[in-house]
Design an enzyme around this catalytic site. Structure first.
Site, PDB file in Angstrom:
ATOM      1  N   SER A 136       0.831  -1.206   0.000  1.00 27.82           N
ATOM      2  CA  SER A 136       0.000   0.000   0.000  1.00 27.82           C
ATOM      3  C   SER A 136       0.862   1.252   0.000  1.00 27.82           C
ATOM      4  CB  SER A 136      -0.894   0.002   1.245  1.00 27.82           C
ATOM      5  OG  SER A 136      -1.490   1.263   1.447  1.00 27.82           O
ATOM      6  N   TYR A 161      -2.414  -0.280   9.972  1.00 30.65           N
ATOM      7  CA  TYR A 161      -2.584  -0.836   8.623  1.00 30.65           C
ATOM      8  C   TYR A 161      -1.284  -0.703   7.831  1.00 30.65           C
ATOM      9  CZ  TYR A 161      -4.042  -1.144   3.736  1.00 30.65           C
ATOM     10  OH  TYR A 161      -4.137  -1.485   2.413  1.00 30.65           O
TER      11      TYR A 161
END
Length: 343
Positions: A136, A161
C-alpha cells in the site's frame, strides 16, 4: 523493457477474490481463458451483498473455482496448495482501511500478518512461479518528499494498517532470500471505480448524497493546503498486475523480490476530486448535484499527500496508469446510479 505476456496454461490462485481488486483481476484472467482458484472469507467489513454480486459473476465462468475460507487458517491454505498446485499466487486478501485499524487492530494482525505468513509458507512448501501481493501507498507514512519512490525510507508508518503492509514486504523479502520464492509487492495508491469498496470516501460521499446527509471532509477546510491523493482507476491497477504476472523478479545473483508503485502519477486535491464527483453525478442523474459539506480536522493515521513515482513500473512492463479522474468517476457514478436504482 521486455516482458512475457499472460500464460493461460497456468493456474492462478487469487486470495480476496470477492474483493474489489480481486474481482476485477479474476474477471480479467477468466476473460483471457485462465483457470482461477479464488478464496475469500466474505467478511462483513462492508456490505457483503456487493461481494456476493461480484462472486456470482465470476462463478458463471466454468474456469473459476471458489472456496469460502480465511487465509489465517493455515491448514486450509496448505490443503488448497496441495490440491490445486497453483503456478501463480496473487495475495489480495487483507483487512483494509487506515481508520478502522485504529478501532479494531486484532483483525489486521490476523489477516494481514498471520494470513500472509500462511501464504508464504504454502509457497515455500509448494513452489510457485511467482507470488504477487498487495502492499500500500500507506507504507510511505508522512513522507514529505514527492513523488514517492520505491527506494524511499519507509520505516515511519503512521497507522497499524501501514505497519502490517510494511511487515508484508519484509516477510516476502525474507522468504525470497531464504527459499528463492520470486515475489513482487504492489504499493497501490487509492484505488477507485465501479463495484468498489463502500468504505472508500468517494463511495461514502455518494451514499450520503442520496441519504440527504452532509459529507465530512478531513482537511480543516484549508483549500490552499488541501490533502492530495493519487487516485488510481481499478482498470489501470489490473492492467499493471496482469503485465507483472508472468514477469517475476530474476533469481540471478540477488534476492528475487521487487516492490512497485502502482499509482496514477498525477495527484489531485481532495476538493478537486469531490467537485469532479459532483459533476459526474450531475451528468449521471441529469440534474445539478452539490454535496452538503462539513470540514473537520485531519484524522489520526491520515497522511497529507500520496504521490506515486511509476518510473520502475514503466521500465519493467512498459505501462503506467493513465485514466483521468473525470473518466474514472463517470464510470463509477454511472454504475452506482444503475446498481442502486437512483434517479
Amino acid at each position: 523493457m521486455s516482458y512475457k505476456p499472460l500464460d493461460s496454461n497456468r493456474i492462478y490462485f487469487i486470495t480476496g477474490a470477492a474483493g474489489f481488486i480481486g474481482y476485477y483481476l479474476s474477471r480479467r484472467l477468466l476473460e483471457s481463458g485462465c483457470r482461477v482458484i479464488g478464496i475469500d472469507n466474505l467478511n462483513e467489513y462492508y456490505d457483503v451483498n456487493l461481494k456476493y454480486d461480484r462472486l456470482s459473476e465470476l462463478e458463471s465462468n466454468e474456469k473459476f473455482t471458489f472456496i469460502k475460507g480465511d487465509i489465517s487458517d493455515k491448514e486450509l491454505v496448505t490443503n488448497l496448495f496441495e490440491e490445486y498446485k497453483p503456478n501463480i499466487v496473487v495475495n489480495l486478501a487483507a483487512q483494509a482501511g487506515v481508520r478502522y485499524s485504529i478501532e479494531n487492530p486484532d483483525v489486521y494482525i490476523q489477516s494481514n500478518i498471520i494470513g500472509f505468513y500462511n501464504i508464504l509458507e504454502a509457497c515455500r512448501h509448494y513452489p510457485v512461479d511467482h507470488l504477487l501481493y498487495a502492499s500500500s501507498s500507506s507504507v510511505y507514512g508522512a513522507n514529505k518528499k514527492v513523488p514517492f519512490e520505491e527506494t524511499d525510507f519507509v520505516d515511519n508508518p503512521v497507522s497499524l494498517y501501514a505497519s502490517t503492509k510494511k511487515t508484508n514486504e519484509l516477510m516476502a523479502h525474507t522468504y525470497s532470500h531464504l527459499y528463492k520464492i520470486p515475489a513482487t509487492g504492489l504499493r497501490f495508491f487509492t484505488v477507485y471505480g465501479p463495484m468498489g469498496r463502500p468504505d472508500m470516501a468517494y463511495f461514502g460521499f455518494t451514499d450520503k448524497l442520496f441519504a440527504d446527509e452532509e459529507i465530512k471532509i478531513f482537511n480543516n477546510g484549508d483549500f490552499k493546503n488541501d490533502l492530495y491523493r493519487d487516485f488510481t482507476y481499478v482498470d489501470d491497477i489490473v492492467e499493471g498486475i496482469q503485465r507483472l504476472l508472468s514477469n517475476p523478479p530474476s533469481e540471478t545473483g540477488e534476492v528475487p523480490h521487487k516492490v512497485f508503485n502502482i499509482g496514477n502519477n498525477s495527484p489531485e486535491k481532495l476538493m478537486v476530486f469531490i467537485e469532479t464527483l459532483e459533476k459526474c453525478l450531475s451528468k449521471s442523474l441529469g440534474r445539478n448535484i452539490e454535496f452538503k459539506k462539513k470540514f473537520e480536522p485531519i484524522k489520526p493515521g491520515d497522511v497529507p499527500a500520496t504521490y506515486a513515482s511509476t518510473k520502475l513500473l514503466e521500465e519493467a512492463i512498459g505501462f503506467k496508469p493513465k485514466t483521468s479522474i473525470e473518466e474514472g468517476l463517470q464510470q463509477f457514478t454511472d454504475w452506482y446510479c444503475k446498481y442502486f436504482k437512483k434517479a
